[in-house]
Motif scaffolding. Structure first.
Motif, mmCIF file in Angstrom:
data_model
loop_
_atom_site.group_PDB
_atom_site.id
_atom_site.type_symbol
_atom_site.label_atom_id
_atom_site.label_comp_id
_atom_site.label_asym_id
_atom_site.label_seq_id
_atom_site.Cartn_x
_atom_site.Cartn_y
_atom_site.Cartn_z
ATOM 1 N N VAL A 192 0.843 -1.209 0.000
ATOM 2 C CA VAL A 192 0.000 0.000 0.000
ATOM 3 C C VAL A 192 0.872 1.251 0.000
ATOM 4 O O VAL A 192 0.597 2.214 -0.724
ATOM 5 C CB VAL A 192 -0.922 0.007 1.245
ATOM 6 C CG1 VAL A 192 -1.652 1.337 1.363
ATOM 7 C CG2 VAL A 192 -1.911 -1.145 1.183
ATOM 8 N N LEU A 193 1.942 1.220 0.799
ATOM 9 C CA LEU A 193 2.803 2.402 0.908
ATOM 10 C C LEU A 193 3.396 2.795 -0.442
ATOM 11 O O LEU A 193 3.568 3.974 -0.737
ATOM 12 C CB LEU A 193 3.921 2.122 1.924
ATOM 13 C CG LEU A 193 4.621 3.320 2.559
ATOM 14 C CD1 LEU A 193 3.636 4.240 3.261
ATOM 15 C CD2 LEU A 193 5.694 2.855 3.538
ATOM 16 N N SER A 203 2.006 2.524 -3.254
ATOM 17 C CA SER A 203 1.008 3.091 -4.170
ATOM 18 C C SER A 203 1.051 4.614 -4.135
ATOM 19 O O SER A 203 0.488 5.277 -5.006
ATOM 20 C CB SER A 203 -0.397 2.593 -3.822
ATOM 21 O OG SER A 203 -0.825 3.121 -2.588
ATOM 22 N N GLY A 204 1.754 5.178 -3.142
ATOM 23 C CA GLY A 204 1.886 6.633 -3.071
ATOM 24 C C GLY A 204 3.101 7.156 -3.804
ATOM 25 O O GLY A 204 3.360 8.353 -3.815
#
Lengths: 263, 131
Positions: free
Chosen positions: A225-226, A228-229
């Motif tokens: 998830v991290l 995806s930034g």
């Protein structure tokens, strides 16, 4: 008169471009790069030595680069496996960067290497920010380090494709709370797989190689998830404002207020 | 302590945009730093002053805009502030398929230049390494 350039440049863009180029070149040559991140003393050199030895016995061409601020001790340990090993000195720098690694590989990386392991500098903070061109990033944590390590170093564990627990043979002796560790990893990196290893007992030996070969064969890695930034911002053409103002006049440029103190 | 490397990268990026001869001097550099970018603003400010010495950025002020970490759950569309350390599982459905909306920024937003100083020889941009 003053001039304002709207740049919107990613600070790490140069490293990211170099990493992308290295990834393309290595992949085209049939080599998959694995970036190993951990704190000092987590046991990654011993685990890597076991992986290299395992690969050599299985006839898989592998190689390793180990990065340190000083000494060739780790390279000497890894070379016992019989695999090609190179020591990268960072000259005091706390992390490897893609260009440094590229220079290290030039003229050295043996042809037909299927998996290149890069043992990053022992540090869970700085190396996390630098893409090296890896296709598989692994964060390691030994059972002696404390279950909250993933929360203390969320970038290192949050951006990993795989998390590896080392020294599992002494987990009971040191009171390692594996369920708490797993919960902390999941908080910063939901869905990432966690693998237990012990270079001493052989638990998990060959797992790193197996994962790397699977990625080489086209298996999709976990998407943190991290990460995806981390949309790459292409360097934009600078947008320029030219203004002549009275001294001390203030005005807005877009969403930001700033004072042009010159006339 | 990779903030020195970050500061040097900022100086290199800004120096490359100098288009005037003699070169203009940077007065202010504005950076965007996300809560989850793994950078300590105070350390970056300290290193920035050192990295600017002897360049067209010497004496420039550094302004850091911090960006909070925000995530959105793909299945249930809940948005939340991640905090630090980040909570990246959905607080509503517990799902693992979130998207980070912000918080990883590490970006040079803009530079304000002063007028070029006449008859000043071009100052080469420096690219030293961290000691």
């Amino acid at each position: 008169m003053c001039r304002v350039d709207d740049l919107k440049h990613d600070v790490l863009a140069q490293n990211n471009r170099s990493a992308q180029r290295l990834r393309r070149e290595l992949t085209a040559g049939g080599t998959t790069l694995v970036n190993l991140l951990s704190s000092p003393g987590s046991g990654k050199t011993q685990l890597l030595e076991a992986e290299l030895t395992h690969a050599r016995r299985g006839g898989v061409p592998v190689a390793a680069v180990t990065a340190d601020l000083a000494t060739e001790n780790d390279a000497e340990r890894l070379a016992r496996s019989g695999a090609p090993v190179k020591q990268a000195f960072t000259d005091g720098l706390c992390h490897l960067e893609a260009d440094m690694l590229g220079r290290c590989l030039t003229g050295w990386l043996p042809a037909h290497t299927r998996v290149l392991f890069v043992e990053n500098v022992g540090n869970l903070v700085c190396p996390a920010s630098y893409d090296l061109g890896e296709s598989l990033r692994i964060a390691l944590c030994s059972v002696t380090e404390g279950e909250d390590k993933p929360l203390k170093y969320p970038s290192a564990f949050g951006l990993a494709h795989l998390v590896v627990v080392t020294k599992s043979d002494i987990a009971t002796a040191v009171g390692f709370d594996e369920s708490a560790f797993r919960a902390n990893v999941q908080q910063v990196n939901p869905g990432v797989e966690i693998v237990r290893t012990s270079a001493r007992t052989g638990e998990g030996t060959g797992e790193l190689l197996r994962r790397a070969l699977a990625v080489r064969a086209g298996e999709t890695v976990h998407q943190p998830v991290l990460a995806s930034g981390d949309r790459t911002t292409q360097p934009a053409q600078p947008h320029t404002h030219e203004h002549a103002h009275e001294r001390g006049h203030q005005h807005d440029h877009g969403t930001q207020r700033h004072a042009d103190a010159h006339s | 302590m990779h903030e020195m490397s970050i500061a040097l990268a900022v100086v290199d990026q800004v120096s490359e945009t100098v288009r005037t001869e003699p070169p203009a001097l940077a007065e202010e550099v504005r950076l965007q730093v996300g809560e989850l970018a793994g950078v300590v603003p105070e350390a970056l400010e300290f290193c920035f002053g050192l990295a600017c010495a002897g360049t067209t950025l010497e004496g420039a002020a550094l302004h850091i805009e911090s960006v909070p970490g925000l995530a959105r759950c793909s299945p249930c569309a809940r948005e939340w502030a991640t905090g630090m350390p980040p909570q990246l599982c959905c607080p509503d459905c517990g799902g693992a398929r979130a998207e980070l909306l912000s918080g990883r920024e590490l970006r040079v937003l803009r530079v304000r230049w002063s007028d070029p100083v006449p008859a000043t020889p071009a100052t080469p941009s420096r690219t030293p390494r961290e000691p």
